[in-house]
Motif scaffolding. Structure first.
Motif, short mmCIF file in Angstrom:
data_model
loop_
_atom_site.label_atom_id
_atom_site.label_comp_id
_atom_site.label_asym_id
_atom_site.label_seq_id
_atom_site.Cartn_x
_atom_site.Cartn_y
_atom_site.Cartn_z
N ALA A 1 0.82 -1.22 0.00
CA ALA A 1 0.00 0.00 0.00
C ALA A 1 0.85 1.27 0.00
CB ALA A 1 -0.95 -0.01 1.19
N GLU A 2 1.89 1.27 0.83
CA GLU A 2 2.70 2.49 0.94
C GLU A 2 3.36 2.84 -0.41
OE1 GLU A 2 6.29 3.89 3.78
OE2 GLU A 2 4.96 2.35 4.58
N CYS B 1 0.67 4.04 -2.90
CA CYS B 1 0.18 5.41 -2.62
C CYS B 1 1.25 6.44 -3.01
CB CYS B 1 -0.20 5.55 -1.16
SG CYS B 1 -1.66 4.58 -0.77
N LEU C 1 -4.56 6.53 -0.14
CA LEU C 1 -4.83 5.28 0.60
C LEU C 1 -6.33 4.95 0.56
CD1 LEU C 1 -3.52 3.06 2.26
CD2 LEU C 1 -3.87 4.45 4.31
N GLN D 1 -7.86 1.57 -0.93
CA GLN D 1 -8.71 0.70 -0.11
C GLN D 1 -10.01 0.37 -0.84
OE1 GLN D 1 -8.20 -1.05 2.48
NE2 GLN D 1 -10.32 -1.73 2.67
#
Ligand code: NAD
Length: 504
Positions: free
Chosen positions: A85-86, A89, A104, A108
């Motif tokens: 995710a990091e 993003c 984020l 999601q």
């Protein structure tokens, strides 16, 4: 377009391999600095056709793969997306500009669509009737279409592609994805993660490009269905050309969403919700609220006062800086276009209460920043009322009754989203029952359906019969086949019957 050659290139992903293709390329900018940081290849016709060829070759084996095994790939992809995710993003923010928490949020929502696609064994079960006639059973099953294609916009580079291809491939199709050429890196990285999750080569192919790639997808007879999300003029082109070429098409277009604030509304909560809906992601959302319709002058004055106070507190800066509420617009051309709309609003007689045009962010003077802008006394005839601005520009329209507000909304060309702020259940019910808009909120400014519902506007916000993701996506990416089967006892003998078979 520039000719810088030192920048890293973003390549296509065809048959599970990074692929060159096409002689043209285009800069990808960091909107916070205004610097070109990469170049993306623009696929030509042969490159796009090659992706289709690989998708078609992958189809028979993937179609025959049990849905449960396809579902497991989706489940594994969900895990990988969460783990990465990091990184994802950071890619979104570096090319789109939105603040990291917003990136984020988009990711999601995309992951939730992958999760929904992992329910495919349940969603594809079909319908069965026993004994529809003597020893006759009948069932309907939902078969994949073949090669499907998706064309996606810049504003949700992770989420919108995830509206499309996970469900398409979970249903047994193969896919060619053409992401936005303005911010393609996160889309591509997610496709790489899908390979890592176990998606066989050729099931998902990514070609970067522009009109040349898109038109190749539209005209190639091997592509059976097209999903498009973007602006309305392009959506119309995709829909008419795709349909004329015998394809199933869903084309989601632009928007101009109104929020109605009733005299009995909780103004503090309404203002908070409007702030996020108008200025979140710099207004570059198809569900953004660029218009607030206040019922009664006292309501209008209270909302205007609240908005002015909240806007003064907003922090605008690079999306990577913690604590920022709003990042830059996506490109210089888009910044200029949004600023021109603000000029136009003033010329047309609306009152500019907050002017964000002079904003400069220290250390990021080359970035595409525009401060929040707020207009009062916007009128339906004005361009800033009629047209999608897609920037941080909120306009207030003053009306005297709910019916007047609803008539305005119904007369508007777009019908993507709308909402009403009220404490009156009767007013809310009348509004949700009658308003001519596809997605409606009650005290919810961004009524974006969750993954187990479907997303789609009305009027010039969607061309086609089925909405994006959720149950409609299962129908869009499959074709119904109904089978009627007789297994009589071996001793049974039947003569010829010439009347139409019925249960009489
Ligand atoms: P856009 O229409 O410019 O581009 C969308 C896609 O179409 C891109 O992949 C682009 O390469 C391609 N494209 C552009 N011009 C083309 C042409 N002439 N022929 C063929 N293909 C072409 O949209 P955008 O600026 O990337 O995205 C913003 C727009 O998308 C806004 O209008 C927004 O409302 C809309 N949008 C709608 C939804 C929705 O669900 N209704 C969701 C997100 C964005």
């Amino acid at each position: 377009m520039t000719t810088a050659t030192a920048l890293p290139h973003i390549a296509h992903l065809i048959n599970g391999q990074s692929a060159q293709g096409g002689t043209r390329s285009q800069d990808v900018f960091n909107p916070a600095t205004g610097q070109a940081q990469k170049r993306v290849l623009l696929a030509d016709k042969p490159t796009t056709a090659q992706a289709i060829t690989n998708a078609q070759a992958a189809f028979p084996a993937w179609r025959a793969t049990p849905p449960l095994k396809r579902a497991r790939v989706m489940s594994q992809l969900k895990v990988l997306l969460e783990q990465h995710a990091e990184e994802l993003c950071a890619l979104i923010t570096s090319e789109h500009g939105k603040v990291l928490p917003d990136a984020l949020g988009e990711l999601q929502r995309g992951i939730e669509n992958v999760e929904y696609a992992s329910y495919c064994p349940e969603l594809l079960k079909g319908e069965h009737s026993k004994n529809v006639g003597p020893a006759i059973d009948s069932w309907s099953e939902f078969q994949p279409l073949g090669v499907c294609a998706g064309i996606t916009p810049f504003n949700f580079p992770a989420m919108v592609p995830l509206w499309m291809w996970p469900m398409a491939v979970a249903c047994g199709n193969t896919f060619v994805l053409k992401p936005s050429e303005r911010d393609p890196s996160s889309t591509l990285r997610i496709a790489e993660l899908a390979l890592e999750a176990g998606l066989p080569p050729g099931v998902l192919n990514v070609v970067h490009g522009d009109k040349e790639a898109v038109d190749t997808l539209l005209l190639d007879a091997r592509v059976k269905a097209i999903s498009f999300v973007g602006s309305t003029p392009v959506a119309e082109h995709i829909y008419s050309t795709g349909c004329a070429n015998g394809k199933r098409v869903q084309a989601l277009g632009g928007a101009k969403n109104h929020a109605v604030v009733m005299p009995d509304a909780d103004v503090t909560n309404a203002v908070s919700a409007l702030m996020g809906a108008a200025f979140g992601s710099c207004g570059e959302r198809c569900m953004a609220i660029p218009l607030v319709v206040a019922v009664g002058d006292a309501t209008a004055d209270a909302v205007m006062a609240g908005l002015t106070v909240e806007i003064a507190k907003m922090k605008v800066g690079p999306g990577t800086t913690p604590g920022m509420d709003m990042g830059p617009l996506v490109t210089k051309a888009h910044l200029d276009k949004v600023k021109a709309y603000v000029d136009q609003g003033i010329n047309d007689g609306a009152t500019l209460v907050v002017d964000g045009r002079a904003l400069s962010v220290a250390g990021f003077e080359g970035g595409y920043f525009l401060g929040p802008c707020l207009f009062d006394h916007v009128k339906p005839g004005m361009k800033i009322y009629q047209e999608e601005i897609f920037g941080p520009v909120l306009g207030m329209v003053r009306v005297q009754t709910l019916q007047e507000a609803m008539d305005l909304i119904d007369a508007h060309a777009y019908g993507n989203g709308t909402c009403i702020f009220t404490r009156d259940g009767e007013a809310a019910r009348y509004f949700t029952d009658n308003i001519q808009v596809g997605m409606v909120g009650v005290n919810v400014a961004l009524p974006v359906p969750v993954a187990c519902h479907s997303f789609g506007g009305w009027k010039r916000s969607l061309f086609g019969d089925l909405s994006a993701y959720g149950p409609d996506a299962v129908r869009f990416y499959t074709q119904r086949k109904t089978i009627t089967q007789r297994w009589s006892a071996s001793s049974a003998r039947e003569g010829a019957v010439f009347s139409f078979p019925s249960s009489r």
